[in-house]
Design a protein around this motif. Structure first.
Motif, PDB file in Angstrom:
ATOM      1  N   ARG A  63     -12.394 -38.080   3.022  1.00  0.00           N
ATOM      2  CA  ARG A  63     -13.533 -37.289   3.489  1.00  0.00           C
ATOM      3  C   ARG A  63     -14.714 -37.400   2.529  1.00  0.00           C
ATOM      4  O   ARG A  63     -15.863 -37.479   2.960  1.00  0.00           O
ATOM      5  CB  ARG A  63     -13.118 -35.831   3.660  1.00  0.00           C
ATOM      6  CG  ARG A  63     -12.335 -35.575   4.932  1.00  0.00           C
ATOM      7  CD  ARG A  63     -11.878 -34.153   5.040  1.00  0.00           C
ATOM      8  NE  ARG A  63     -11.245 -33.894   6.319  1.00  0.00           N
ATOM      9  CZ  ARG A  63     -10.258 -33.025   6.518  1.00  0.00           C
ATOM     10  NH1 ARG A  63      -9.791 -32.320   5.493  1.00  0.00           N
ATOM     11  NH2 ARG A  63      -9.753 -32.862   7.722  1.00  0.00           N
ATOM     12  N   GLY A  66     -16.322 -40.625   3.107  1.00  0.00           N
ATOM     13  CA  GLY A  66     -17.045 -40.580   4.375  1.00  0.00           C
ATOM     14  C   GLY A  66     -18.366 -39.849   4.250  1.00  0.00           C
ATOM     15  O   GLY A  66     -19.369 -40.244   4.859  1.00  0.00           O
ATOM     16  N   LEU A  67     -18.386 -38.782   3.445  1.00  0.00           N
ATOM     17  CA  LEU A  67     -19.621 -38.025   3.238  1.00  0.00           C
ATOM     18  C   LEU A  67     -20.652 -38.879   2.512  1.00  0.00           C
ATOM     19  O   LEU A  67     -21.849 -38.859   2.854  1.00  0.00           O
ATOM     20  CB  LEU A  67     -19.330 -36.751   2.447  1.00  0.00           C
ATOM     21  CG  LEU A  67     -20.495 -35.763   2.292  1.00  0.00           C
ATOM     22  CD1 LEU A  67     -20.905 -35.216   3.654  1.00  0.00           C
ATOM     23  CD2 LEU A  67     -20.108 -34.612   1.362  1.00  0.00           C
ATOM     24  N   ALA A  70     -21.933 -41.417   4.945  1.00  0.00           N
ATOM     25  CA  ALA A  70     -22.849 -40.760   5.886  1.00  0.00           C
ATOM     26  C   ALA A  70     -24.228 -40.564   5.251  1.00  0.00           C
ATOM     27  O   ALA A  70     -25.257 -40.715   5.925  1.00  0.00           O
ATOM     28  CB  ALA A  70     -22.274 -39.421   6.341  1.00  0.00           C
ATOM     29  N   TYR A 123     -19.854 -34.458   8.023  1.00  0.00           N
ATOM     30  CA  TYR A 123     -20.587 -35.676   7.676  1.00  0.00           C
ATOM     31  C   TYR A 123     -22.066 -35.551   8.026  1.00  0.00           C
ATOM     32  O   TYR A 123     -22.936 -36.077   7.325  1.00  0.00           O
ATOM     33  CB  TYR A 123     -19.972 -36.883   8.395  1.00  0.00           C
ATOM     34  CG  TYR A 123     -18.538 -37.141   8.026  1.00  0.00           C
ATOM     35  CD1 TYR A 123     -18.188 -37.394   6.705  1.00  0.00           C
ATOM     36  CD2 TYR A 123     -17.527 -37.114   8.973  1.00  0.00           C
ATOM     37  CE1 TYR A 123     -16.868 -37.625   6.341  1.00  0.00           C
ATOM     38  CE2 TYR A 123     -16.204 -37.335   8.624  1.00  0.00           C
ATOM     39  CZ  TYR A 123     -15.877 -37.587   7.305  1.00  0.00           C
ATOM     40  OH  TYR A 123     -14.573 -37.790   6.947  1.00  0.00           O
ATOM     41  N   ALA A 247     -18.521 -42.106  11.157  1.00  0.00           N
ATOM     42  CA  ALA A 247     -19.738 -41.683  10.459  1.00  0.00           C
ATOM     43  C   ALA A 247     -20.968 -42.321  11.098  1.00  0.00           C
ATOM     44  O   ALA A 247     -22.021 -41.679  11.229  1.00  0.00           O
ATOM     45  CB  ALA A 247     -19.660 -42.045   8.979  1.00  0.00           C
TER      46      ALA A 247
END
Length: 304
Positions: A63, A66-67, A70, A123, A247
């Motif tokens: 995660r 992914g952030l 993003a 995200y 994302a």
């Protein structure tokens, strides 16, 4: 149900809610000042709680990566958006702003949540923060053409930036919020779509159908905002690893949204053509019912 169909149904629901906003304004149940106060409630209470809620999930390396991805995707999307706006509307300040910035809070959040789920909002928070930072720096510079009008305090005290920082602390520290606190976040977050659409309905009620559909420069804004920019962003995202498709779709929805409601709000604040700002917001919102699902369907067709 395909993602495009989910988006279409959500947009239709939002237009039904806008219709209620039109009705209550024309019946005198809400005024311009009333809609302004609802907008303040949305900005300073509802959207921050949505942002904090998005971070109340278990932290993981996947995660966090992914952030970060993003955030990078958001930077690419805004770079394209601002480039297109500067290329076509360097001398038209309000139109420049309307092309550069999408309605990430009012429309982006409910669409992302409905189409991709609550984790996508996590995200999407990176897109929201970057949008806020750019609006209160580059956006103000466009509208005022004067660096003295840039207020760092406004940026630092921006509710979205603050709520994202609070959410990040919750996420990183692994704090578990009590059930009552989570219920409060859920209840307040549920107000976002109806409040946002009521406000846009009040905007719409201030224009006649003749004004809305009369061809003008606003339709160039609509074409760039809803078609050219999303298509260019989609092309830019294609070479990026397919493992980040979730994302990519999240940010693509955000950048494909209609012009930011701040186009009208800031036009009023800076004594510009308020009706032109309202028309930009309404026309792009109306036509997004067609363009946004098609952009996402195209993205899925090519394997995103």
């Amino acid at each position: 149900m395909t993602l495009g169909k989910i988006l279409l149904e959500q947009i239709l629901l939002m237009f039904m809610l806008m219709g209620i906003g039109v009705l209550v304004y024309r019946k005198g149940f809400i005024s311009k000042n009333g809609s302004k106060e609802l907008g303040a409630l949305l900005l300073y209470v509802v959207t921050p709680m949505i942002t904090i809620k998005a971070y109340t999930i278990e932290a993981s390396a996947e995660r966090s990566e992914g952030l970060l991805v993003a955030a990078l995707l958001s930077s690419i999307a805004f770079a394209i958006s601002i480039f297109v706006a500067r290329l076509f509307f360097r001398r038209h300040r309000l139109e420049h702003f309307g092309v550069a910035f999408s309605n990430a809070g009012f429309i982006g959040i409910p669409l992302v949540s409905a189409a991709l789920g609550q984790e996508a909002v996590f995200y999407f928070s990176s897109f929201l923060v970057l949008a806020s930072v750019l609006m209160w720096t580059y956006g103000i510079a466009i509208l005022k053409r004067n660096a003295k009008d840039l207020h760092i305090s406004r940026l630092l005290l921006n509710p979205i930036v603050i709520s994202a920082l609070i959410g990040w602390v919750i996420y990183v520290s692994g704090i578990r919020l009590p059930g009552l606190a989570l219920s409060t976040l859920n209840s307040v977050s549920a107000l976002n779509t109806p409040l946002a659409m009521f406000i846009l309905g009040v905007y719409m009620a201030q224009l006649s159908l003749r004004e809305i559909f009369r061809f003008s420069i606003v339709y160039r804004v609509m074409f760039l905002r809803l078609i050219v920019i999303p298509f260019l962003v989609l092309l830019a995202f294609i070479p990026i690893d397919a493992k980040y498709n979730f994302a990519k779709l999240t940010i693509l929805i955000g950048i494909s949204a209609p012009s930011a409601a701040n186009t009208a709000i800031m036009a009023q604040q800076f004594h510009m053509d308020y009706n032109e700002g309202v028309k930009i917001v309404i026309v792009t919102t109306l036509f997004s019912i067609i363009t946004l699902p098609l952009i996402i369907l195209l993205a899925q067709t090519i394997g995103m």
